[in-house]
Scaffold this active site. Structure first.
Site: not given
Length: 269
Positions: A49, A60
């Protein structure tokens, strides 16, 4: 998408899970991140990824944010991220981009899909995009033969899981825990139940992410999921090593540890 499908198909034929590693493009530099991604493949990652750094990352955790902020400060751009995905594809691994929707929409939906496909990219993970709002994205990925990966969570209803799985054309990303990304001492207990619920709704691969950091955790998840996704633990190895060469070695070593765990866990299915 064919390379992604081939990787998943081959792993299934070998009765094992795949190892998916994440790094944001541009940290410590664009070339440095590409070197680290190649090392992850050398260590045993089947799929990479490639993160597209974004200024407002809702999912995140602090580790990924720290690396992404530095990448943005260095001026990393969407073409840089696509180039990094192409470099991963050149290794023979499947290359996915992980991106929030805003940068894709801003860049141009069809342009983004076309350029990723042109460098050999296999698909895109869009963590903040839901299928009901993905019409233009579905059209663009279908047109350019790219895999679509949407997310399900422990809180997802059976109806939501079915709708999400139907829209996926790569694999279904099962978030093992609620909250932001980050390595954890234990994988969320809801992960196995979420995988089972998702498999009831689809014949597609179901891969688990958010929280995995050790070979033992990878082995645990490989015992019931089709893929093990690791992000923050790889980023931490780069953050902890100011010497880029040592950082590359560190992510290679972690990939090898995790790949060993995936193999051990897969044998216990």
């Amino acid at each position: 998408m064919n390379r992604l499908q081939d990787v998943l198909k081959n792993a299934r034929a070998e009765n094992r899970a795949v190892l998916i590693g994440y790094l944001p493009a541009g940290y410590p530099s664009v070339e440095g991140s590409i070197d680290a991604m190649r090392a992850m493949v050398e260590g045993g990652c089947d799929i990479i990824e490639v993160g597209l750094p974004y200024s407002d990352p809702a999912m995140d955790g602090p580790v990924i944010q720290a690396a992404a902020d530095q990448a943005l400060a260095h001026g990393v751009s969407t073409p840089d991220v696509i180039r990094a995905a192409g470099a991963v594809a050149d290794t023979g691994a499947a290359a996915l981009i992980m991106s929030y929707w805003n940068p894709i929409e801003h860049y141009g939906v069809d342009r983004f899909a076309a350029e990723l496909a042109a460098v050999g990219g296999s698909g895109v993970i869009t963590p903040d995009l839901i299928p009901e709002e993905a019409g233009p994205w579905i059209a663009a990925t279908d047109a350019h033969d790219l895999g679509r990966v949407f997310l399900v969570a422990p809180s997802s209803s059976a109806e939501r899981i079915a709708l999400t799985a139907e829209a996926c054309t790569g694999f279904v990303y099962a978030g093992a825990v609620m909250g932001v990304t980050g390595a954890r001492e234990q994988v969320g207990h809801a992960a196995q139940e979420l995988v089972a619920r998702t498999k009831e709704a689809t014949g597609q691969a179901v891969c688990v992410g958010l929280g995995v950091s050790t070979g033992e955790q990878a082995a645990e998840i490989a015992g019931y999921a089709d893929g093990v996704i690791v992000g923050s633990a790889f980023v931490r190895r780069l953050l902890d090593n100011r010497d880029p060469r040592k950082g590359v070695d560190a992510v290679r070593e972690l990939a090898a540890e995790l790949a060993d765990g995936v193999r051990r866990g897969s044998k216990a299915r």
